[in-house]
Design an enzyme around this catalytic site. Structure first.
Site, mmCIF file in Angstrom:
data_model
loop_
_atom_site.group_PDB
_atom_site.id
_atom_site.type_symbol
_atom_site.label_atom_id
_atom_site.label_comp_id
_atom_site.label_asym_id
_atom_site.label_seq_id
_atom_site.Cartn_x
_atom_site.Cartn_y
_atom_site.Cartn_z
ATOM 1 N N SER A 1 18.571 20.539 -68.233
ATOM 2 C CA SER A 1 19.518 20.804 -69.324
ATOM 3 C C SER A 1 20.788 21.380 -68.714
ATOM 4 O O SER A 1 20.829 22.552 -68.314
ATOM 5 C CB SER A 1 18.919 21.793 -70.326
ATOM 6 O OG SER A 1 17.796 21.243 -70.962
ATOM 7 N N LYS B 1 21.272 16.804 -75.731
ATOM 8 C CA LYS B 1 20.394 17.962 -75.513
ATOM 9 C C LYS B 1 21.055 19.246 -76.013
ATOM 10 O O LYS B 1 20.380 20.125 -76.584
ATOM 11 C CB LYS B 1 20.032 18.092 -74.036
ATOM 12 C CG LYS B 1 19.092 19.267 -73.722
ATOM 13 C CD LYS B 1 17.779 19.166 -74.495
ATOM 14 C CE LYS B 1 16.886 20.387 -74.289
ATOM 15 N NZ LYS B 1 16.169 20.408 -73.011
ATOM 16 N N LYS C 1 20.743 30.046 -71.327
ATOM 17 C CA LYS C 1 21.606 29.214 -70.484
ATOM 18 C C LYS C 1 22.120 28.009 -71.267
ATOM 19 O O LYS C 1 23.301 27.653 -71.198
ATOM 20 C CB LYS C 1 20.831 28.782 -69.247
ATOM 21 C CG LYS C 1 21.565 27.854 -68.298
ATOM 22 C CD LYS C 1 21.208 26.389 -68.524
ATOM 23 C CE LYS C 1 19.743 26.122 -68.272
ATOM 24 N NZ LYS C 1 19.398 24.690 -68.491
#
Length: 298
Positions: free
Chosen positions: A96, A171, A239
């Site tokens: 990701s 994503k 994150k």
């Protein structure tokens, strides 16, 4: 499918995905800093290899790593994959990361005659284990078609969303929806608990209606059981939400709810919950309300 496949990153998600590839008949070369994880794969028949060896021997290489900087280092650092990679190979990054990071990888690999797909996944550890992940993919149609058999082994669905970076964009959107859903479930169950209701019965009552969702079914029972063993760590999702906000600011998209979510995760970090499952977001709302979500004793 190509006979030799490289797999780099044997964490919570990567390890079961790599195991499924071995079970699916792939000859796997694996690499990870965690020696125990590497041994689990070699015990199944995979081979341990350096990054450069994976580049030299594997026409298909998968990476799933904590962040974009690590992906860049693994691919292009000293003794990295790119030092041995052959023209015509395909690299599939399932990490990701931001769309910008994906495009940077694609450009560098293209100069070596190598195709690149950004193919992050959704489904968490349970779906990684049972091979039912969803892949969101960016890149060339030809490369996607070549990788389809591998996606079929590791997942239940794979969709080419568009050009390079499109998988990473998808994503980011996925992470906004998932994590805001978890926050909403958390807030609702804290409200129900503080009001004197049994959160387990509240969950069962609403799951069949419009409030029902995959997120509700995945996370509410874990919250009620006080089970925050990570399937998807708050640290990784923090994150991701940072990447969401960075990307949004670059293209002038205000995201007020995601910005609040970022601060909620920062507060959980300060309180020492960074390595909890992201279902542990409930602990932020519990602290505010002075209550703990758990089933009522009968």
């Amino acid at each position: 499918m190509d006979r030799m496949v490289g797999f780099i990153g044997l964490g919570i998600m990567g390890k079961p995905m790599a195991k499924n590839l071995v079970k699916g008949g792939c000859s796997l070369l694996v690499n990870d800093l965690n020696g125990d994880a590497v041994k689990e794969l070699t015990d199944m028949g995979a081979q341990a290899a350096t990054l450069k060896e994976i580049g030299e021997k594997c026409p298909v290489i998968f990476t799933i790593l904590p962040n974009g900087a690590i992906v860049q280092s693994v691919l292009f650092g000293a003794d990295g994959v790119a030092e041995g990679i052959k023209e015509g190979s395909v690299v599939v990054d399932m990490s990701s990361v931001t769309p910008t990071e994906s495009k940077a990888c694609a450009e560098k690999l293209a100069s070596l005659g190598v195709d690149f797909l950004d193919a992050p996944v959704s489904g968490g550890e349970p779906k990684a284990i049972d091979g039912t992940l969803a892949f969101m993919v960016g890149g060339k149609q030809e490369a996607f078609d070549k990788m389809a058999p591998y996606f079929d082994i590791m997942g239940a669905s794979a969709l080419l969303v568009g050009g390079t970076g499109s998988g990473s964009v998808t994503k980011l959107a996925n992470q906004v929806i998932v994590n805001l859903n978890i926050a909403a479930v958390s807030e609702a169950l804290v409200l129900a608990t503080k009001a004197g209701a049994d959160p387990e019965l509240v969950y069962k009552a609403i799951r069949g209606g419009l409030a029902g969702s995959t997120v509700l079914d995945a996370k509410a029972p874990l919250m009620i059981d006080r089970n925050f063993v990570p399937g998807g760590k708050i640290s990784i999702n923090l994150k991701d939400i940072k990447n969401v906000m960075s990307t949004a600011h670059d293209i002038d998209v205000p995201l007020p709810m995601s910005s609040q979510l970022l601060e909620i995760m920062q507060a959980l970090k300060v309180d020492g919950h960074l390595e909890d499952d992201h279902g542990g977001i409930v602990q932020y709302f519990e602290k505010l309300a002075g209550v703990e979500v758990k089933r009522k004793e009968q």
